[in-house]
Design a protein around this motif. Structure first.
Motif, PDB file in Angstrom:
ATOM      1  N   PHE A  21       0.720  12.432   5.438  1.00  0.00           N
ATOM      2  CA  PHE A  21      -0.098  10.479   4.958  1.00  0.00           C
ATOM      3  C   PHE A  21      -0.020  10.763   3.271  1.00  0.00           C
ATOM      4  CE2 PHE A  21      -3.831  10.735   8.363  1.00  0.00           C
ATOM      5  CZ  PHE A  21      -3.118   9.932   9.020  1.00  0.00           C
ATOM      6  N   PHE A  22      -0.114  11.792   2.599  1.00  0.00           N
ATOM      7  CA  PHE A  22       0.074  11.580   1.456  1.00  0.00           C
ATOM      8  C   PHE A  22       1.582  11.377   0.686  1.00  0.00           C
ATOM      9  CE2 PHE A  22      -3.954  14.459   1.140  1.00  0.00           C
ATOM     10  CZ  PHE A  22      -4.363  13.474  -0.114  1.00  0.00           C
ATOM     11  N   ALA A  24       3.522   9.831   3.495  1.00  0.00           N
ATOM     12  CA  ALA A  24       3.904   8.105   3.002  1.00  0.00           C
ATOM     13  C   ALA A  24       3.722   7.315   2.212  1.00  0.00           C
ATOM     14  CB  ALA A  24       3.579   8.072   5.394  1.00  0.00           C
ATOM     15  N   PHE A  25       2.554   7.316   1.699  1.00  0.00           N
ATOM     16  CA  PHE A  25       2.101   7.226   0.600  1.00  0.00           C
ATOM     17  C   PHE A  25       2.796   7.192  -0.229  1.00  0.00           C
ATOM     18  CE2 PHE A  25      -0.879   7.329  -3.752  1.00  0.00           C
ATOM     19  CZ  PHE A  25      -1.388   5.978  -3.617  1.00  0.00           C
ATOM     20  N   ARG A  29       4.039   3.053  -1.577  1.00  0.00           N
ATOM     21  CA  ARG A  29       3.791   2.383  -2.364  1.00  0.00           C
ATOM     22  C   ARG A  29       4.510   2.475  -3.486  1.00  0.00           C
ATOM     23  NH1 ARG A  29       2.430   5.252  -7.526  1.00  0.00           N
ATOM     24  NH2 ARG A  29       3.075   7.506  -7.530  1.00  0.00           N
ATOM     25  N   TYR A  38      -1.820  -1.417  -2.161  1.00  0.00           N
ATOM     26  CA  TYR A  38      -1.280  -0.811  -2.823  1.00  0.00           C
ATOM     27  C   TYR A  38      -2.177  -0.849  -4.665  1.00  0.00           C
ATOM     28  CZ  TYR A  38       0.412   2.223   0.910  1.00  0.00           C
ATOM     29  OH  TYR A  38       0.498   2.422   2.346  1.00  0.00           O
ATOM     30  N   ALA A 443      -7.320  11.388   3.808  1.00  0.00           N
ATOM     31  CA  ALA A 443      -5.684  11.167   3.244  1.00  0.00           C
ATOM     32  C   ALA A 443      -5.331  10.011   4.042  1.00  0.00           C
ATOM     33  CB  ALA A 443      -4.793  12.305   3.851  1.00  0.00           C
ATOM     34  N   GLY A 444      -6.395   9.693   5.220  1.00  0.00           N
ATOM     35  CA  GLY A 444      -5.627   8.300   5.716  1.00  0.00           C
ATOM     36  C   GLY A 444      -5.809   7.280   4.752  1.00  0.00           C
ATOM     37  N   LEU A 447      -4.004   6.259   2.227  1.00  0.00           N
ATOM     38  CA  LEU A 447      -2.623   5.533   3.035  1.00  0.00           C
ATOM     39  C   LEU A 447      -2.789   4.007   3.166  1.00  0.00           C
ATOM     40  CD1 LEU A 447       0.371   5.765   4.216  1.00  0.00           C
ATOM     41  CD2 LEU A 447      -0.671   6.846   6.422  1.00  0.00           C
ATOM     42  N   ARG A 448      -4.562   3.804   3.464  1.00  0.00           N
ATOM     43  CA  ARG A 448      -4.513   3.060   4.055  1.00  0.00           C
ATOM     44  C   ARG A 448      -3.574   1.845   4.745  1.00  0.00           C
ATOM     45  NH1 ARG A 448      -7.542  -0.556   1.005  1.00  0.00           N
ATOM     46  NH2 ARG A 448      -5.765  -2.027   0.600  1.00  0.00           N
ATOM     47  N   LEU A 449      -2.916   2.535   5.988  1.00  0.00           N
ATOM     48  CA  LEU A 449      -2.322   1.668   6.956  1.00  0.00           C
ATOM     49  C   LEU A 449      -2.759   0.262   7.459  1.00  0.00           C
ATOM     50  CD1 LEU A 449       0.451   2.829   8.551  1.00  0.00           C
ATOM     51  CD2 LEU A 449      -1.284   4.073  10.301  1.00  0.00           C
TER      52      LEU A 449
END
Length: 687
Positions: A21-22, A24-25, A29, A38, A443-444, A447-449
């Motif tokens: 997650f980190f 991917a973020f 971003r 973001y 962690a999610g 990410l703000r999916l």
């Protein structure tokens, strides 16, 4: 029963998930197309512009600077670098104090973890109780109190550590209460002038056959606060008007879209269908269609507004009353206004942005009835739920069960020993829960999916104008209502298992540390706090941690009683008593700073303000601050509605009461009160 291998597998999965997650973020971003997702707070502050408007075509959507990917984790030190005073200026005191809840978790559990592993773990580990039992256990369970034999003198270690952990927790809570209270007072003293500092909300205005609510309100405060009262704004039931205005805004947005579309290609007039979502019905000229609908709706809005203004039934028995000084508002908000304590109820007005106008229109009596209905429903729910519970508990009594079912006596004599061993062994479940909900969940969060997907869907399907794009980008506020209860659960787990199964504590520490860094980043870059309570929620935070501490003490007391630690258990009785006494002390010492505004502070602030701005037009500043939004601003407002003439001097006007011939009135309304002592009535006449 979870084994050590199971915990290791779960830990590996959740660590890899959080790391994914980190990563991917960190990549997402950096992409210009995701910039508004973001970093929306900087857009709202006007300090950031979209990278989509400059550079090469591909570079507008994808970050082509490969050097930036090397520093993909630099967001974490950047989030921790902003000093707390700067953070308060940037995001407000509420956000800064919310982060301090995570810091309190670290302050409490870091020393407790070191002590527990240095003292408790060796005491628990150096036993063979579980090895000689019939229970299924893992190596983790051997670190818990379950590995201590029944009646052992080693339980004195747990008792002493319970006292140490309690005293340390109370010390941290006291110091933090002092810090937050000081931060709140400093924030209130240094904060810019705000309408809620000068305003109270008055509820349950008594009915009067001679005069209206607004007349009553003004006259009451002119008589009872003659030196400090300034202006007022009655509360209107404008819910229908508010819905009409919202509908007009939607239509206006569609009109703006079609007008923009036509301006780009004037060779073709845009068209639309009149049915549901423009998918069915007759096809018409879109600009003419929405223009006509807006004109009709504007007429309906004007009619509804006039109806509200002219009808006394639209005025609720409540009002926002503003004063010339903070001192005057503080005196009014914190005192009883009438000999009848059920009328003229005053309290601090919320910040204008924090007013929920739809609910404010609910009559006070209706609110009281609703509370009564909820209380009755809660009582019956609890009562009928307790009947089967009481039956089960009667069977849970060991002697009662032995009499009812004698053949279970051999098993019954063994329910307490087994429980005393198995309860601490349930920590493995909570360890897994913390890793899933705490580690991967935090962690999610960064990410703000979900917001990322929703933003791009809206941007692709629904965004028609720049205003639409801003609304699609809106990140919302920090979820105090959901985030804070989650934190309290981790406090409860940490305090309960600190003495019982210390192996859970490192997982708690990782959660608090990770969440502090993540939410600091989110507060700096994402969330937009819409209103400010100046950390008024801290007494609730303190109280809930105290409850968690008392629960942990009671559970330890019950656990030791099943372990036949008869000599040590009674000494634990003092812990809940001392903890509750500590809470009462803190409540009396610090809580007043969160529910009242010191008159000394108010006077100091007023004096400084008069010296710096001697010609300040306070009435102009406050006059429309608490006017319903549908009555001010934009094309659908009339700024002078129900507000009075701010530039006029007080004039003497006749009242309908015989007790007072004349009353000073700074607006177009006059008023009276229902009953006052004769001395006050004579004073009012002299006014």
């Amino acid at each position: 029963m979870a084994t050590l291998k199971d915990i290791e597998v779960a830990a590996a999965i959740n660590i890899l998930t959080a790391f994914a997650f980190f990563v991917a973020f960190a990549i997402l971003r950096l992409q210009p197309i995701n910039d508004r997702v973001y970093f929306p707070k900087w857009y709202l502050k006007g300090l950031r512009s979209s990278p989509l408007n400059s550079g090469a075509f591909v570079g507008r959507f994808v970050n082509l600077d490969f050097r930036s990917y090397i520093r993909f984790l630099n967001w974490m030190p950047a989030a921790l670098q902003m000093p707390e005073p700067e953070l308060i200026d940037h995001a407000g005191l509420d956000s800064a104090v919310y982060l301090r809840i995570y810091l309190v978790g670290l302050k409490i559990f870091v020393p407790i973890t070191f002590l527990a592993f240095a003292i408790m773990v060796p005491v628990n580990w150096t036993n063979v109780t579980l090895e000689h039992s019939d229970l299924t256990y893992s190596d983790i369970d051997k670190l818990s109190i379950s590995n201590i034999p029944i009646g052992s003198h080693r339980f004195w270690t747990h008792l002493v550590m319970a006292y140490v952990f309690t005293f340390w927790t109370c010390y941290v809570l006291k110091k933090e209460y002092e810090i937050v209270a000081s931060m709140r007072l400093h924030f209130l003293a240094s904060e810019h002038r705000r309408p809620d500092q000068f305003t109270v909300i008055v509820r349950n205005v008594p009915p009067d056959p001679d005069e209206s609510v607004d007349e009553l309100v003004e006259h009451f405060f002119l008589v009872n606060h003659p030196e400090h009262y300034l202006t007022y704004q009655v509360v209107y039931n404008a819910n229908r008007l508010s819905n009409l205005v919202k509908e007009k805004k939607k239509l206006q947005n569609w009109l703006d879209y079609y007008q923009l579309k036509y301006s780009r290609n004037q060779s073709l007039r845009p068209s639309s269908k009149t049915g549901f979502l423009g998918l069915c019905g007759e096809r018409v000229d879109a600009i003419d269609f929405y223009t006509s609908k807006i004109e009709n709706l504007s007429e309906e809005i004007a009619s509804e507004r006039e109806k509200i203004i002219s009808s006394p039934k639209s005025i609720m028995p409540a009002a926002f009353v503003s004063f010339k000084t903070r001192w005057g508002a503080a005196v009014c908000a914190q005192t009883q206004q009438s000999r009848n304590p059920t009328i003229w109820l005053t309290e601090w007005a919320p910040e204008p942005r924090d007013v929920y106008w739809d609910n404010l229109a609910i009559p006070y009596v209706s609110l009281t009835i609703r509370k009564l209905i909820v209380a009755v429903a809660f009582f019956f729910l609890t009562f009928f739920f307790m009947i089967p519970i009481a039956f089960v508990q009667s069977l849970a009594n060991i002697e009662g069960i032995e009499k009812a079912v004698p053949f279970l006596k051999p098993i019954i004599e063994i329910i307490p020993k087994t429980i005393g061993v198995s309860i601490p062994m349930k920590a493995t479940f909570f360890i897994t829960y913390i890793m899933v909900d705490g580690w991967a969940g935090v962690a999610g969060e960064i990410l703000r999916l979900k917001p990322l997907i929703i933003y791009h869907l809206k941007n692709f399907l629904l965004v028609k104008t720049e205003k639409d794009r801003e609304e699609a980008m809106d990140p919302g506020t920090l979820g105090f209502n959901t985030g804070e209860p989650q934190i309290q659960l981790y406090f409860l787990l940490g305090l309960v298992y600190a003495v019982v199964t210390p192996i859970l504590l490192p997982f708690i520490l990782v959660f608090f540390g990770l969440a502090y860094a993540v939410y600091r980043h989110q507060i700096i870059n994402v969330y937009n706090q819409e209103y400010e309570s100046a950390a008024a929620f801290w007494p609730d935070v303190h109280g809930r941690i105290i409850v968690a501490l008392v629960v942990s003490q009671l559970l330890l007391m019950g656990l030791l009683s099943t372990k036949e630690a008869a000599q040590s258990t009674p000494l634990l009785l003092a812990l809940p008593v001392l903890t509750i006494w500590f809470h009462i002390f803190c409540k009396g010492r610090y809580e007043p700073a969160f529910v009242r505004y010191p008159l000394q502070e108010a006077m100091m602030k007023d004096t400084l303000e008069r010296a710096r701005e001697p010609n300040l037009n306070m009435k102009g500043f406050l006059q429309n601050a608490y006017m319903h939004p549908v009555f001010k601003g934009g094309d659908d407002s009339e700024s002078d509605v129900a507000s009075g003439d701010g530039d006029q001097e007080p004039e003497l006007v006749p009242t309908k009461r015989q007790s007072r011939r004349n009353t000073p009135l700074p607006s177009k309304h006059s008023g009276s009160v229902s009953s006052l002592p004769e001395a006050v009535q004579e004073h009012a006449q002299l006014l």
